[in-house]
Design a protein around this motif. Structure first.
Motif, PDB file in Angstrom:
ATOM      1  N   GLY A 330       0.802  -1.256   0.101  1.00  0.00           N
ATOM      2  CA  GLY A 330       0.083  -0.095   0.164  1.00  0.00           C
ATOM      3  C   GLY A 330       0.883   1.187  -0.023  1.00  0.00           C
ATOM      4  N   VAL A 331       1.960   1.449  -0.100  1.00  0.00           N
ATOM      5  CA  VAL A 331       2.858   2.193  -0.179  1.00  0.00           C
ATOM      6  C   VAL A 331       3.015   2.779  -1.589  1.00  0.00           C
ATOM      7  N   THR A 332       2.693   4.105  -1.864  1.00  0.00           N
ATOM      8  CA  THR A 332       2.489   4.744  -3.357  1.00  0.00           C
ATOM      9  C   THR A 332       4.059   5.124  -3.597  1.00  0.00           C
ATOM     10  N   PRO A 333       4.317   5.227  -4.840  1.00  0.00           N
ATOM     11  CA  PRO A 333       5.559   5.444  -5.533  1.00  0.00           C
ATOM     12  C   PRO A 333       6.157   6.782  -4.841  1.00  0.00           C
ATOM     13  N   ASP A 334       5.109   7.763  -4.735  1.00  0.00           N
ATOM     14  CA  ASP A 334       5.777   9.250  -4.458  1.00  0.00           C
ATOM     15  C   ASP A 334       6.100   9.289  -3.051  1.00  0.00           C
ATOM     16  N   GLU A 335       5.366   8.350  -2.083  1.00  0.00           N
ATOM     17  CA  GLU A 335       5.667   8.298  -0.653  1.00  0.00           C
ATOM     18  C   GLU A 335       7.110   7.639  -0.504  1.00  0.00           C
ATOM     19  N   PHE A 336       7.139   6.355  -1.190  1.00  0.00           N
ATOM     20  CA  PHE A 336       8.188   5.486  -1.147  1.00  0.00           C
ATOM     21  C   PHE A 336       9.517   6.483  -1.430  1.00  0.00           C
ATOM     22  N   GLU A 337       9.488   7.135  -2.604  1.00  0.00           N
ATOM     23  CA  GLU A 337      10.679   7.790  -3.283  1.00  0.00           C
ATOM     24  C   GLU A 337      11.041   9.013  -2.290  1.00  0.00           C
ATOM     25  N   GLU A 338       9.978   9.780  -1.712  1.00  0.00           N
ATOM     26  CA  GLU A 338      10.386  10.686  -0.644  1.00  0.00           C
ATOM     27  C   GLU A 338      10.857  10.324   0.463  1.00  0.00           C
ATOM     28  N   SER A 339      10.795   8.870   1.058  1.00  0.00           N
ATOM     29  CA  SER A 339      11.289   8.615   2.307  1.00  0.00           C
ATOM     30  C   SER A 339      12.482   7.634   1.753  1.00  0.00           C
TER      31      SER A 339
END
Length: 377
Positions: A330-339
């Motif tokens: 459930g982790v979105t690409p934007d959330e993942f790349e940001e973190s």
């Protein structure tokens, strides 16, 4: 120099708390809201009442206990001045209780307080380990505490307490046991004693995890998983862990995912990296091949054994309804790349990384995180 130590007395099956606390007048119980509200805590409180022991209950522990929770529990402990603390629940209440006892004794060095851990899930091994994980929500980080003083004096392994655990929790905690045992077995500081505990735990998980997931009322298999969890805790407490846990700590903290589930997601990608599967097999590959033998998927070729082990873990995930990738969790690409960069740096600095069998950089961990997000081996 190799090292192995075990301070905790282990009681398998139901325990007579009246006997264990026969010289105690005041007890502090640390648990979570569900255990208190559901009445399951009566496993402890009824015996204390029958023995005429005064007790207090701190039931505000939540998943991933934080610094504020530990501080609040310590305030209540100070009021009661207990002679014993009983941690009752999963890894979160046990870790919180460990931290409370540890820091309370640091403040009052003359105070002796017996510590009893009663796990109600089969996963963390916290009842025998020298570790506790406390989170900091503001920094979205988890901090592993490490000290022999964190070990419980007594651990009660009563599998009847796990019979009502939901299948999803059984799956997540069971995979956590396997991760503990496997990381301890391939650790840089593994030795004959940690190997013995880790190997037995791996075999017991392989034989019993799917059984308790599919047939929750199987008491025999439940006790085996409970014992396996404890054995894995003994193994990693002396032998150490690795980047599977380092990465899981920060990934779980950032996206509020269950610890065991995150370990299961990461495991095949970590095995691939640690074994040198893509670049060239290394010493750890031979250790993973031995694990493949323990789990019945060994091949005469080491590389194929490692692949078979990775494939078996992926099959386990499917059977236990654990996501294959971080994206599926459930982790979105934007959330993942940001973190991503922050997570890689946190994992690199995590204490578990020190005993990983392959030395790594933050850039290496970025690559593993990306593979685990996309599902690339």
């Amino acid at each position: 120099m190799e090292q192995f130590s075990l301070k905790t007395e282990i009681i398998i099956g139901g325990a007579d708390l009246k006997e264990l606390l026969k010289d105690i007048q005041r007890v502090f119980i640390v648990t979570d809201g569900f255990m208190a509200e559901s009445g399951k805590i009566s496993y402890v409180t009824k015996q204390l009442e029958d023995a005429g022991i005064t007790y207090g209950v701190f039931s505000e522990v939540r998943a991933d206990p934080d610094i504020a929770t530990v501080a609040k529990g310590m305030e209540q402990m100070e009021t009661l001045e207990p002679q014993a603390v009983i941690a009752f629940g999963g890894g979160s209440p046990i870790d919180a209780a460990k931290a409370m006892v540890f820091f309370a004794q640091k403040q009052k060095t003359e105070t002796e307080c017996r510590f009893i851990a009663i796990p109600t899930t089969s996963g963390t091994g916290s009842e025998v380990s020298r570790f506790a994980v406390i989170s900091d929500p503001l920094k979205e980080a988890k901090y592993p505490l490490t000290d022999d003083a964190l070990r419980a004096d007594i651990a009660v392994l009563d599998a009847s307490l796990t019979l009502s655990v939901p299948p999803g929790v059984t799956a997540d905690t069971g995979i956590d046991v396997l991760t503990h045992a496997m990381e301890a077995f391939v650790s840089e500081t593994a030795n004959d004693f940690t190997d013995a505990a880790a190997e037995k735990a791996i075999r017991m998980v392989h034989e019993n995890l799917l059984e308790v997931f599919l047939h929750p009322d199987n008491r025999y298999a439940r006790q085996k998983m409970h014992n396996a969890s404890c054995l894995a805790g003994i193994a990693f407490s002396s032998g150490g862990l690795g980047i599977n846990h380092s990465m899981a700590h920060t990934l779980g903290a950032h996206f509020h995912l269950p610890h065991g589930k995150v370990n299961g997601i990461l495991m095949p990608y970590v095995i691939s990296y640690n074994s040198g599967y893509r670049e060239g097999l290394n010493k750890a590959a031979g250790r993973y091949a031995l694990i493949a033998r323990m789990m019945g998927v060994e091949n005469s070729d080491c590389r194929q054994s490692v692949f078979n082990l990775i494939r078996l873990i992926r099959q386990y995930r499917k059977q236990l309804n654990i996501p294959n990738t971080i994206a599926e969790a459930g982790v979105t690409p934007d959330e993942f790349e940001e973190s991503l960069r922050e997570m890689a740096q946190a994992a690199c600095a995590d204490g578990c990384t020190k005993t990983n069998p392959r030395k790594c950089t933050a850039d290496d961990l970025v690559g593993i995180f990306r593979n685990a997000y996309d599902g690339r081996l």
